[in-house]
Design a protein around this motif. Structure first.
Motif, PDB file in Angstrom:
ATOM      1  N   PHE A  71       0.854  -1.186   0.000  1.00 49.08           N
ATOM      2  CA  PHE A  71       0.000   0.000   0.000  1.00 49.08           C
ATOM      3  C   PHE A  71       0.886   1.231   0.000  1.00 49.08           C
ATOM      4  O   PHE A  71       1.920   1.265   0.671  1.00 49.08           O
ATOM      5  CB  PHE A  71      -0.902   0.004   1.238  1.00 49.08           C
ATOM      6  CG  PHE A  71      -1.914   1.107   1.246  1.00 49.08           C
ATOM      7  CD1 PHE A  71      -3.096   0.983   0.535  1.00 49.08           C
ATOM      8  CD2 PHE A  71      -1.685   2.276   1.955  1.00 49.08           C
ATOM      9  CE1 PHE A  71      -4.035   1.992   0.535  1.00 49.08           C
ATOM     10  CE2 PHE A  71      -2.618   3.301   1.960  1.00 49.08           C
ATOM     11  CZ  PHE A  71      -3.797   3.158   1.249  1.00 49.08           C
ATOM     12  N   THR A  72       0.481   2.255  -0.733  1.00 49.94           N
ATOM     13  CA  THR A  72       1.251   3.490  -0.821  1.00 49.94           C
ATOM     14  C   THR A  72       0.520   4.605  -0.083  1.00 49.94           C
ATOM     15  O   THR A  72      -0.679   4.804  -0.304  1.00 49.94           O
ATOM     16  CB  THR A  72       1.449   3.900  -2.297  1.00 49.94           C
ATOM     17  OG1 THR A  72       2.097   2.825  -2.976  1.00 49.94           O
ATOM     18  CG2 THR A  72       2.290   5.158  -2.410  1.00 49.94           C
ATOM     19  N   ALA A  73       1.219   5.329   0.773  1.00 51.11           N
ATOM     20  CA  ALA A  73       0.626   6.448   1.494  1.00 51.11           C
ATOM     21  C   ALA A  73       0.035   7.442   0.503  1.00 51.11           C
ATOM     22  O   ALA A  73       0.619   7.709  -0.546  1.00 51.11           O
ATOM     23  CB  ALA A  73       1.673   7.132   2.367  1.00 51.11           C
ATOM     24  N   GLY A  74      -1.134   7.953   0.832  1.00 45.72           N
ATOM     25  CA  GLY A  74      -1.804   8.922  -0.024  1.00 45.72           C
ATOM     26  C   GLY A  74      -2.832   8.301  -0.959  1.00 45.72           C
ATOM     27  O   GLY A  74      -3.597   9.018  -1.601  1.00 45.72           O
ATOM     28  N   THR A  75      -2.847   6.973  -1.037  1.00 48.56           N
ATOM     29  CA  THR A  75      -3.807   6.283  -1.883  1.00 48.56           C
ATOM     30  C   THR A  75      -5.166   6.250  -1.186  1.00 48.56           C
ATOM     31  O   THR A  75      -5.236   6.035   0.019  1.00 48.56           O
ATOM     32  CB  THR A  75      -3.346   4.821  -2.132  1.00 48.56           C
ATOM     33  OG1 THR A  75      -2.043   4.856  -2.713  1.00 48.56           O
ATOM     34  CG2 THR A  75      -4.296   4.076  -3.033  1.00 48.56           C
ATOM     35  N   ALA A  76      -6.238   6.438  -1.951  1.00 47.28           N
ATOM     36  CA  ALA A  76      -7.583   6.310  -1.370  1.00 47.28           C
ATOM     37  C   ALA A  76      -7.736   4.883  -0.869  1.00 47.28           C
ATOM     38  O   ALA A  76      -7.349   3.935  -1.548  1.00 47.28           O
ATOM     39  CB  ALA A  76      -8.641   6.624  -2.417  1.00 47.28           C
ATOM     40  N   TRP A  77      -8.304   4.718   0.324  1.00 46.53           N
ATOM     41  CA  TRP A  77      -8.310   3.383   0.895  1.00 46.53           C
ATOM     42  C   TRP A  77      -9.667   2.824   1.242  1.00 46.53           C
ATOM     43  O   TRP A  77      -9.774   1.844   1.958  1.00 46.53           O
ATOM     44  CB  TRP A  77      -7.357   3.265   2.060  1.00 46.53           C
ATOM     45  CG  TRP A  77      -7.432   4.293   3.142  1.00 46.53           C
ATOM     46  CD1 TRP A  77      -6.844   5.518   3.133  1.00 46.53           C
ATOM     47  CD2 TRP A  77      -8.083   4.171   4.397  1.00 46.53           C
ATOM     48  NE1 TRP A  77      -7.085   6.167   4.305  1.00 46.53           N
ATOM     49  CE2 TRP A  77      -7.856   5.352   5.112  1.00 46.53           C
ATOM     50  CE3 TRP A  77      -8.846   3.178   5.001  1.00 46.53           C
ATOM     51  CZ2 TRP A  77      -8.349   5.581   6.373  1.00 46.53           C
ATOM     52  CZ3 TRP A  77      -9.338   3.399   6.275  1.00 46.53           C
ATOM     53  CH2 TRP A  77      -9.085   4.586   6.942  1.00 46.53           C
ATOM     54  N   GLY A  78     -10.719   3.393   0.715  1.00 43.91           N
ATOM     55  CA  GLY A  78     -12.016   2.759   0.896  1.00 43.91           C
ATOM     56  C   GLY A  78     -13.163   3.733   0.976  1.00 43.91           C
ATOM     57  O   GLY A  78     -12.993   4.914   1.236  1.00 43.91           O
ATOM     58  N   LYS A  79     -14.351   3.190   0.745  1.00 40.21           N
ATOM     59  CA  LYS A  79     -15.572   3.971   0.856  1.00 40.21           C
ATOM     60  C   LYS A  79     -15.936   4.123   2.329  1.00 40.21           C
ATOM     61  O   LYS A  79     -15.451   3.368   3.174  1.00 40.21           O
ATOM     62  CB  LYS A  79     -16.708   3.242   0.135  1.00 40.21           C
ATOM     63  CG  LYS A  79     -16.485   3.097  -1.352  1.00 40.21           C
ATOM     64  CD  LYS A  79     -17.629   2.320  -1.973  1.00 40.21           C
ATOM     65  CE  LYS A  79     -17.381   2.127  -3.454  1.00 40.21           C
ATOM     66  NZ  LYS A  79     -18.440   1.356  -4.078  1.00 40.21           N
TER      67      LYS A  79
END
Length: 115
Positions: A56-64
């Protein structure tokens, strides 16, 4: 001076970003992030760590909103920090632009001996 409020606030925010915040945690080491996406109902804190985690990359959207994600953060504390209090600073990225709460969290640490 009252008419310059936005200008003053912008200058203060710039100073905070350039000088104050970086000095608060002056020495840093990177953490490696991984995530487990959990569709449907949540998984217990006892079962979650045994599952497969993906990079996982910091700053990536991670869910609804109301979705569940388990994150694993790993890193190495430098030996020169042995007598210091060490803090992981984590910002989950809540923007306030949607339903739901900020973010829930369960923290667990697993210290490992140095090889």
């Amino acid at each position: 001076m009252h008419g310059a409020r936005l200008l003053v606030e912008a200058r203060l925010e710039r100073a905070m970003g350039r000088f104050v915040r970086p000095a608060r945690y002056a020495e840093r080491v990177p953490l490696v992030l991984s995530v487990r996406h959990v569709p449907g109902e949540s998984v217990s804190v006892h079962r979650a760590p045994q599952a497969e985690f993906a990079a996982f990359t910091a700053g990536t959207a991670w869910g609804k909103p109301w979705s569940t994600r388990w994150f694993r953060l790993t890193g190495r504390v430098p030996g020169t920090w042995a007598v210091r209090r060490v803090t992981a600073v984590i910002e989950p990225g809540f923007s306030g632009d949607g339903p739901g709460f900020r973010a829930g969290g369960t923290w667990s640490t697993t210290p490992r001996a140095r090889p």
